[in-house]
Enzyme design. Structure first.
Site, PDB file in Angstrom:
ATOM      1  N   GLY A  48      99.757  71.107 108.715  1.00 26.03           N
ATOM      2  CA  GLY A  48      99.166  71.503 109.985  1.00 26.03           C
ATOM      3  C   GLY A  48      99.867  72.705 110.575  1.00 26.03           C
ATOM      4  O   GLY A  48     100.067  72.790 111.788  1.00 26.03           O
ATOM      5  N   VAL A 100      95.715  66.158 104.451  1.00 27.80           N
ATOM      6  CA  VAL A 100      96.842  65.265 104.178  1.00 27.80           C
ATOM      7  C   VAL A 100      96.414  63.816 103.983  1.00 27.80           C
ATOM      8  O   VAL A 100      97.196  62.996 103.478  1.00 27.80           O
ATOM      9  CB  VAL A 100      97.922  65.361 105.273  1.00 27.80           C
ATOM     10  CG1 VAL A 100      98.528  66.749 105.308  1.00 27.80           C
ATOM     11  CG2 VAL A 100      97.376  64.952 106.626  1.00 27.80           C
ATOM     12  N   ASN A 126     103.662  67.589 110.230  1.00 26.40           N
ATOM     13  CA  ASN A 126     103.181  67.930 111.560  1.00 26.40           C
ATOM     14  C   ASN A 126     101.686  67.694 111.753  1.00 26.40           C
ATOM     15  O   ASN A 126     101.219  67.529 112.879  1.00 26.40           O
ATOM     16  CB  ASN A 126     103.507  69.404 111.855  1.00 26.40           C
ATOM     17  CG  ASN A 126     102.803  69.924 113.076  1.00 26.40           C
ATOM     18  OD1 ASN A 126     103.174  69.609 114.205  1.00 26.40           O
ATOM     19  ND2 ASN A 126     101.745  70.714 112.866  1.00 26.40           N
ATOM     20  N   TYR A 192      95.669  56.431 119.687  1.00 26.07           N
ATOM     21  CA  TYR A 192      96.471  57.554 119.198  1.00 26.07           C
ATOM     22  C   TYR A 192      97.943  57.150 119.165  1.00 26.07           C
ATOM     23  O   TYR A 192      98.661  57.398 118.192  1.00 26.07           O
ATOM     24  CB  TYR A 192      96.267  58.754 120.109  1.00 26.07           C
ATOM     25  CG  TYR A 192      97.208  59.909 119.852  1.00 26.07           C
ATOM     26  CD1 TYR A 192      97.068  60.723 118.728  1.00 26.07           C
ATOM     27  CD2 TYR A 192      98.242  60.202 120.755  1.00 26.07           C
ATOM     28  CE1 TYR A 192      97.934  61.780 118.498  1.00 26.07           C
ATOM     29  CE2 TYR A 192      99.108  61.264 120.531  1.00 26.07           C
ATOM     30  CZ  TYR A 192      98.949  62.052 119.404  1.00 26.07           C
ATOM     31  OH  TYR A 192      99.805  63.100 119.177  1.00 26.07           O
ATOM     32  N   ALA A 194      99.176  54.250 118.780  1.00 24.52           N
ATOM     33  CA  ALA A 194      99.413  53.306 117.683  1.00 24.52           C
ATOM     34  C   ALA A 194      99.699  54.045 116.377  1.00 24.52           C
ATOM     35  O   ALA A 194     100.579  53.655 115.604  1.00 24.52           O
ATOM     36  CB  ALA A 194      98.213  52.388 117.518  1.00 24.52           C
ATOM     37  N   THR A 195      98.964  55.139 116.134  1.00 20.86           N
ATOM     38  CA  THR A 195      99.201  55.894 114.899  1.00 20.86           C
ATOM     39  C   THR A 195     100.545  56.602 114.943  1.00 20.86           C
ATOM     40  O   THR A 195     101.218  56.731 113.914  1.00 20.86           O
ATOM     41  CB  THR A 195      98.083  56.919 114.650  1.00 20.86           C
ATOM     42  OG1 THR A 195      98.105  57.956 115.651  1.00 20.86           O
ATOM     43  CG2 THR A 195      96.704  56.260 114.654  1.00 20.86           C
ATOM     44  N   LYS A 196     100.957  57.052 116.123  1.00 18.96           N
ATOM     45  CA  LYS A 196     102.236  57.729 116.235  1.00 18.96           C
ATOM     46  C   LYS A 196     103.400  56.742 116.214  1.00 18.96           C
ATOM     47  O   LYS A 196     104.511  57.079 115.789  1.00 18.96           O
ATOM     48  CB  LYS A 196     102.267  58.586 117.511  1.00 18.96           C
ATOM     49  CG  LYS A 196     101.365  59.814 117.422  1.00 18.96           C
ATOM     50  CD  LYS A 196     101.772  60.733 116.273  1.00 18.96           C
ATOM     51  CE  LYS A 196     101.007  62.037 116.259  1.00 18.96           C
ATOM     52  NZ  LYS A 196     101.469  62.969 115.215  1.00 18.96           N
TER      53      LYS A 196
END
Length: 294
Positions: A48, A100, A126, A192, A194-196
């Site tokens: 990214g 990715v 990133n 969001y 949760a993914t981080k």
């Protein structure tokens, strides 16, 4: 205030800074018999890396002396602009197109980077996407895409890069997480976040796995940063209101710039940071609106 271009200040392998790094590291590595690593013999892959925070990271790592592969998923033109800027200042840079979320595509990108630039020693995970939603507006397809990019993307890129890092017993992996993973009070960020949060725990687990092989794994958790993605399609007045509101939630009374995050990443990616691992460095200007901060 609109996003400002991160100005190139450029030093390369021929510059003073690389000589300084060489001198600093030579003594610490001499006793072990290992080759001293400097910024000048680093090859970085920044996923990214075409825009926003990723662009800032790619430019700064190149400024330090690293060769850089700028990954992109869709914006080949933007990635090439970053690479051209680096090459224009005497650095080495290529672009690498890969989603990715696709492991094989990431493998091919890493192979191409090593063929053209040399062994990959720095990986900056990133790449990320963000969709706001609440329990009422939850969209599984959006959430699944976020998770496949924000979490699976880290897994895929790390697995692809770790083979060479393990063989050479050296590597720096830096994951870009978010303060959302810690738990800010900003509404609509639960999924969001949760993914981080997954990115944060993967950082620690991967650090434990790869540490014995000389590879550090850390994360940076940015606060609200002025980028193309955060500005979106907002009008100037809408952006000014958002900037003012979020700046007031920080101790420093301003929002972040890509350079703020790039400097943190460069610290963790540096040859000297070999005894720093499994850490998440929060770079948020001192945000004060956490649900819980432990």
């Amino acid at each position: 205030m609109r996003s400002r271009t991160l100005k190139w200040i450029g030093t390369t392998c021929r510059g003073v800074s690389c000589g300084r790094y060489s001198q600093e590291l030579a003594g610490s590595r001499k006793a072990s018999g290992r080759t001293a690593m400097t910024w000048c013999n680093q090859v970085a892959v920044v996923t990214g890396g075409a825009r926003g925070i990723g662009r800032g990271i790619a430019l700064l790592l190149a400024q330090r002396g690293a060769a850089v592969c700028i990954n992109y998923a869709a914006r080949a033109d933007a990635a090439e602009q970053v690479a051209s800027e680096i090459r224009g200042e005497g650095g080495r840079a290529i672009t690498g197109g890969a989603d990715v979320a696709d492991f094989r595509a990431v493998q091919v990108m890493i192979e191409q980077a090593e063929a053209q630039l040399g062994p990959v020693t720095i990986l900056v995970n990133n790449a990320g996407v963000s969709h706001q939603a609440t329990l009422d507006t939850f969209d599984y397809e959006q959430f699944d895409r976020m998770r496949r990019v924000n979490a699976d993307g880290i897994i895929h890129a790390t697995r692809a890069a770790m083979v060479g890092m393990r063989a050479r017993r050296y590597g720096r992996i830096v994951n870009v997480a978010s303060i959302a993973a810690i738990g800010t009070a900003l509404p609509g960020n639960a999924f969001y976040a949760a993914t981080k949060a997954e990115a944060a725990i993967l950082t620690r687990r991967f650090a434990m796995e790869l540490g014995p092989d000389g590879v550090t794994v850390n994360a940076v958790a940015p606060g609200f940063v002025c980028t193309d993605m955060t500005q979106g399609k907002r009008s100037a007045s809408e952006w000014d209101a958002i900037e003012k509101s979020l700046a007031e939630r920080t101790m420093m009374r301003r929002i972040g710039q890509p350079a703020d995050i790039a400097n943190a990443v460069a610290f963790l990616a540096a040859p000297e940071a070999g005894w720093v691992t499994a850490q998440m460095l929060v770079v948020d200007g001192g945000r004060m609106d956490y649900i819980g901060h432990g």
